[in-house]
Design a protein around this motif. Sequence first.
Motif, PDB file in Angstrom:
ATOM      1  N   SER A 464      -6.588  60.376   7.193  1.00  0.00           N
ATOM      2  CA  SER A 464      -7.846  61.125   7.102  1.00  0.00           C
ATOM      3  C   SER A 464      -8.429  61.152   5.704  1.00  0.00           C
ATOM      4  CB  SER A 464      -7.651  62.553   7.611  1.00  0.00           C
ATOM      5  OG  SER A 464      -6.697  63.237   6.824  1.00  0.00           O
ATOM      6  N   TRP A 569      -2.727  53.141  -2.941  1.00  0.00           N
ATOM      7  CA  TRP A 569      -1.934  54.137  -3.679  1.00  0.00           C
ATOM      8  C   TRP A 569      -0.470  54.149  -3.256  1.00  0.00           C
ATOM      9  CZ3 TRP A 569      -4.519  55.546  -7.722  1.00  0.00           C
ATOM     10  CH2 TRP A 569      -5.904  55.721  -7.664  1.00  0.00           C
TER      11      TRP A 569
ATOM     12  N   TYR B  99      -6.557  69.961  -3.153  1.00  0.00           N
ATOM     13  CA  TYR B  99      -6.895  68.680  -2.541  1.00  0.00           C
ATOM     14  C   TYR B  99      -6.895  67.632  -3.636  1.00  0.00           C
ATOM     15  CZ  TYR B  99      -9.567  64.953  -0.318  1.00  0.00           C
ATOM     16  OH  TYR B  99      -9.967  63.737   0.184  1.00  0.00           O
ATOM     17  N   ASN B 100      -6.189  66.534  -3.399  1.00  0.00           N
ATOM     18  CA  ASN B 100      -6.149  65.441  -4.359  1.00  0.00           C
ATOM     19  C   ASN B 100      -7.165  64.378  -3.935  1.00  0.00           C
ATOM     20  OD1 ASN B 100      -4.901  63.716  -6.472  1.00  0.00           O
ATOM     21  ND2 ASN B 100      -4.453  62.444  -4.697  1.00  0.00           N
ATOM     22  N   ILE B 101      -8.051  64.006  -4.849  1.00  0.00           N
ATOM     23  CA  ILE B 101      -9.055  62.985  -4.525  1.00  0.00           C
ATOM     24  C   ILE B 101      -8.461  61.604  -4.771  1.00  0.00           C
ATOM     25  CG2 ILE B 101     -11.346  62.078  -5.038  1.00  0.00           C
ATOM     26  CD1 ILE B 101     -12.128  64.825  -6.035  1.00  0.00           C
ATOM     27  N   ALA B 102      -8.230  60.883  -3.700  1.00  0.00           N
ATOM     28  CA  ALA B 102      -7.706  59.514  -3.820  1.00  0.00           C
ATOM     29  C   ALA B 102      -8.835  58.492  -3.750  1.00  0.00           C
ATOM     30  CB  ALA B 102      -6.687  59.238  -2.719  1.00  0.00           C
ATOM     31  N   TRP B 103      -9.894  58.846  -3.020  1.00  0.00           N
ATOM     32  CA  TRP B 103     -10.981  57.905  -2.765  1.00  0.00           C
ATOM     33  C   TRP B 103     -12.321  58.603  -2.899  1.00  0.00           C
ATOM     34  CZ3 TRP B 103      -9.777  52.831  -1.632  1.00  0.00           C
ATOM     35  CH2 TRP B 103      -8.436  52.578  -1.311  1.00  0.00           C
ATOM     36  N   GLU B 124     -11.630  53.575  -5.017  1.00  0.00           N
ATOM     37  CA  GLU B 124     -10.473  54.364  -5.442  1.00  0.00           C
ATOM     38  C   GLU B 124     -10.902  55.334  -6.528  1.00  0.00           C
ATOM     39  OE1 GLU B 124      -7.163  51.797  -6.583  1.00  0.00           O
ATOM     40  OE2 GLU B 124      -7.921  50.336  -5.138  1.00  0.00           O
ATOM     41  N   ASP B 125     -10.441  56.549  -6.453  1.00  0.00           N
ATOM     42  CA  ASP B 125     -10.813  57.510  -7.487  1.00  0.00           C
ATOM     43  C   ASP B 125     -10.271  57.046  -8.837  1.00  0.00           C
ATOM     44  OD1 ASP B 125     -12.047  60.289  -7.937  1.00  0.00           O
ATOM     45  OD2 ASP B 125     -10.177  60.365  -9.052  1.00  0.00           O
ATOM     46  N   LEU B 128      -6.315  58.535 -11.597  1.00  0.00           N
ATOM     47  CA  LEU B 128      -4.963  58.063 -11.909  1.00  0.00           C
ATOM     48  C   LEU B 128      -4.974  56.730 -12.642  1.00  0.00           C
ATOM     49  CD1 LEU B 128      -3.138  59.320  -8.734  1.00  0.00           C
ATOM     50  CD2 LEU B 128      -2.979  60.222 -11.051  1.00  0.00           C
ATOM     51  N   ARG B 239     -12.508  64.466   5.597  1.00  0.00           N
ATOM     52  CA  ARG B 239     -11.452  64.779   4.629  1.00  0.00           C
ATOM     53  C   ARG B 239     -11.459  63.818   3.431  1.00  0.00           C
ATOM     54  NH1 ARG B 239     -10.449  69.268   4.008  1.00  0.00           N
ATOM     55  NH2 ARG B 239      -8.511  68.738   2.963  1.00  0.00           N
ATOM     56  N   THR B 240     -12.566  63.076   3.255  1.00  0.00           N
ATOM     57  CA  THR B 240     -12.660  62.163   2.114  1.00  0.00           C
ATOM     58  C   THR B 240     -13.923  62.504   1.323  1.00  0.00           C
ATOM     59  OG1 THR B 240     -11.620  60.447   3.465  1.00  0.00           O
ATOM     60  CG2 THR B 240     -12.685  59.723   1.431  1.00  0.00           C
ATOM     61  N   ARG B 256     -11.897  70.141   0.711  1.00  0.00           N
ATOM     62  CA  ARG B 256     -11.268  71.205  -0.073  1.00  0.00           C
ATOM     63  C   ARG B 256      -9.794  71.350   0.263  1.00  0.00           C
ATOM     64  NH1 ARG B 256     -14.723  75.288  -2.051  1.00  0.00           N
ATOM     65  NH2 ARG B 256     -12.786  76.471  -2.233  1.00  0.00           N
ATOM     66  N   GLU B 257      -9.116  72.094  -0.553  1.00  0.00           N
ATOM     67  CA  GLU B 257      -7.690  72.371  -0.382  1.00  0.00           C
ATOM     68  C   GLU B 257      -7.397  72.956   1.004  1.00  0.00           C
ATOM     69  OE1 GLU B 257      -9.876  73.875  -2.322  1.00  0.00           O
ATOM     70  OE2 GLU B 257      -9.675  76.046  -2.173  1.00  0.00           O
TER      71      GLU B 257
END
Lengths: 623, 623
Positions: A464, A569, B99-103, B124-125, B128, B239-240, B256-257
């Motif tokens: 998700s 990732w 919430y960790n932003i990966a994308w 990709e965020d 990192l 969720r993105t 959000r978290e």
Amino acid sequence: MQFHHHGYVSADPRVQPAAGTGIDRPAELPDEVDVLIVGSGPAGMLLAAQMAQFPGVTTRLIEKRDGRLPLGQADGIQPRSVETFQAFGFAERIVAEAYNIAWMNFWGPDPADPSRIVRTARTEDYALKISEFPHLIVNQARVLDYFAEAAALAPGRIVPDYGVEFLGLTVDGAGDRPVAVRVRDASGERTIRAAYVVGCDGARSRVREAIGRTHVGESAAHAWGVMDVLVETDFPDWRTKCAINAEAGNILHIPREGGYLSRMYIDLGEVAADDDHRVRQTPIEEIVRRANAILHPYSIDVKQVAWHSVYEVGHRVTDRFDDDPEHPHIFLAGDACHTHSAKAGQGMNVSMQDGFNLGWKLGHVLTGLAPDSLLTTYSAERQPVAQQLIDFDKEWSSLMARKPEDITDPNDLATYYLATAEFPSGFMTQYAPSAIVGDAAHQDLAAGFPVGKRFHSVEVTRVSDGNPVHLGHHARADGRWRVYAFADAAPGSPALQAWGVWMASPESPVRRHTPDGADLDAVFDVKVVFPRPFEEVDFFATPPIFRPRSGALGLTDWEKVYAGRPSAWVSADIFAEREISDAGAVIVVRPDQYVAHVLPLTATDELAAFFAGALATPAAASV
Amino acid sequence: MQFHHHGYVSADPRVQPAAGTGIDRPAELPDEVDVLIVGSGPAGMLLAAQMAQFPGVTTRLIEKRDGRLPLGQADGIQPRSVETFQAFGFAERIVAEAYNIAWMNFWGPDPADPSRIVRTARTEDYALKISEFPHLIVNQARVLDYFAEAAALAPGRIVPDYGVEFLGLTVDGAGDRPVAVRVRDASGERTIRAAYVVGCDGARSRVREAIGRTHVGESAAHAWGVMDVLVETDFPDWRTKCAINAEAGNILHIPREGGYLSRMYIDLGEVAADDDHRVRQTPIEEIVRRANAILHPYSIDVKQVAWHSVYEVGHRVTDRFDDDPEHPHIFLAGDACHTHSAKAGQGMNVSMQDGFNLGWKLGHVLTGLAPDSLLTTYSAERQPVAQQLIDFDKEWSSLMARKPEDITDPNDLATYYLATAEFPSGFMTQYAPSAIVGDAAHQDLAAGFPVGKRFHSVEVTRVSDGNPVHLGHHARADGRWRVYAFADAAPGSPALQAWGVWMASPESPVRRHTPDGADLDAVFDVKVVFPRPFEEVDFFATPPIFRPRSGALGLTDWEKVYAGRPSAWVSADIFAEREISDAGAVIVVRPDQYVAHVLPLTATDELAAFFAGALATPAAASV
């Protein structure tokens, strides 16, 4: 961490809403309880934290001491325990606070001058080679603090009843609460009636005595002094775990949290048969003197002794961990049923797993989710683990206590240490087949998830949001069964689709064992992992069982669909690492994180049959 | 985490011993204070947590509201802010909760049917890729909770004074506490005298008004609706994080978290010049309707609105952030001196860095460690950062607000997003030369540590225990200067040895600026990194300045000696990654983690001269 699904949460999400017995929980110990835990050590406190997830059950924990443990005791934390802390929600905090063991060094006599020690080997610690979690050292008191917090913030809002002493018990078989427990508190003696009593009251357990179980083992032969000290020293490995075998004796040296303190276990030699525990009177000055003799040419100048003790190695295990093979009402956990030397760093860890093994079983039986017979599996599963621990610990302790002239290869302690890494990490436990552990007939579908051993997590991608997450870390100590469907192909594959549809049908364990009116995921947390990079998985193309709606607002849970192939990732491939068959597999995992079954996606009848044995049918519970 | 050096600590080591004004701190706001902070937003709360590390200073924080912030406001956390949380001791906890932003995904009109949106890019965020910390989303209320905890557990034991309203102030120049501040609390109006006042009181700052500073900027031209909502939806990127540019308008979508909630920023279009803020009356139903129009063919069914608001984008910055260029006594921080659109996720982050910049300066001046002139650097450093933010934010907002027909390349938003990653991560700030930032004459000795930018951590090996640790994470927000000596060779090298001896000599800044009677590391935390694997570094062969004894027991600090070449647990080579010269280098880092100077090991006179400008000589302080 999932929250907000019952509506917006403004404050600390670690504080779960109080429920059931956690609402207006009485401060005074009531006359009747479901579960009475005796003792607030690692087994008892974990058990309290677990029972607090079953707020329908009245659980109280009594402790003779007036308050929290301030000092001393165990300090070694295996990776398996850190996994367990993760399930209880505090792994990241205790890791930040603890000493992390990266190395174990070995010291021995200098061949050129055997009165002096020299470093003979550096060994990388085993932990991170077989777990995503480290091997830690932290004061037992802090472990107990964290479990106390978990118990207090969970729905059952359990806090220990300090200052209450266990005096004795009788099982008279009357009604729902057949155990009469005599206790003494500030106001005098009284009797409390309980359905179940768990003796977590240490090596001199009065609960064990009350049920007539025997602590079997050898008499002690070897004594060790132990001290937590702040020093000035020129010993270069003061901050590294090491085993020192000198002509003058042996030390196991364990650096502690905080950057300054270390613990030393100092060999005090063989104990004469007629010693009558006089060795326990060894003064701290003598222990320090021996430490300095062993450390030569290095020395320590002790600035503060935080704690010290002398103990004789005693390997003992109780014959059964309950009072009755068929209808147990009294259980023993932790030092109450197994004691051993502290040096292999096992005690607190095995004790916590006792509590983790028992907690969900009590919760399931008392809420009507599972039959009473589930409780017979506790002693059946944990007693052999304790016996195995004793065997290992004896071997380890005698290796540690050898004289230099007995050591032919100076590296053999290091070799033994690494070869047996699975044991001191806490991962060698493998439960035998039972009502809650299936046979290994289909083990080849997932060779990397051995039936009966703990579920070994791998990093995957949450579909998700594309986040890298450890699949196993989503499993919290919430008393639920986990069912992981490893798909054979992308969403839409006939096999996965058929399994998903069946899991939502009246024949499925989800429908048969989830109480009426409860959320669809109240008893079973059902997830799917696809053998695809996450970009190729269409969340909404998955069967609805993986997208349940729950909570007061009926919101979709977005965290049950995962991708198992590497992506941006995540470098791991869970299908490769855990040797999952191309045909897919279903992995059933118990609430205490042990793999209970491996089945083909097509074996729906066997899955139903397994849960028909593990859970009550039809569901009679309200969870 | 270091503790036990003043003696054994049994309980939570995050609770530091109370000291100075933190001992028996009065619950009532006193008549005289050293620092009065007005407002409990991110700038004010960080500042309180920082000042609590200076218990010799009486600091109070007043807040008009009756208690903690429950809802809403900012939620985007840059990696630079997570670094800052690490320094205040709560990074691991907030990461676990957020919430960790990966994308970041991008959506635009479907060329085949422009009324429908389709996903046009996944990006990709950036976080990192340029920091060891992630890019998070978490409620501002929780950030404030964590800073409040840090303030309460630090030696100064600061807790906000809620229910106290700022009314006005005058600077009358009399004595040590030249500011008269009028406040109103439950008992009525009163006057408090302060040495310094910091206005963290938001966009409509009354402190700003009281000192006659002007908020300069354009009038608003564009309005946005923002809502935190729990929904049912078929939108696959719920969720993105994503930017949606549809024919019907634009959305910036921020999960959000907690796994369910998301925030949506919904474009409400241009605001007419004569609108007179009527747009702010837009009802939530209209905002939801617009969101659904933009999301077509997807839709949301809102189950709960946790919070919503409408705002007009206003880019404003105050001309100066203090009341006086030469002798400032009043400072502005956060929204009180810079406001902007929320969509670039900057506001809370820049505000926190305002507080971090100012806190140690106030602490040093008020404890006599540094001259008053240090305080003039606050406005000089932070006002240009705010201006830069406004410029970036304008560009970003106008890109986000474009109509589809204006977008020639559908990937250019994604391209811009990545190309400018350093800015939204919080790492573009570079302070100009001043009394506390040296020139870049020797920058070539360590090209990867640009003077004026934040110290970018790398993993190294701690020599005393072989543990992998992030060099920068040892630096806590304790108000101390850091001096890192990167050696040219193993211990014993003449250059490093000479530098180490000099740093312990009467000419060194350590001896000149550390108050009499204070621990040797009270003002300077001096570390060494060797260009060797850790096994090759002999801890006791390093100069004693790297092994200071401190605390009541005079214990050696084992955590100042590091190895920078790869070893078993560390793959990084800090010398290669930060381009450290073979001749070594000295890196000076400010208490707020910015690189202040790069010098050769031989440039001891320049090092002494730099600190003679940054600190008071001789030390007049008691810290």
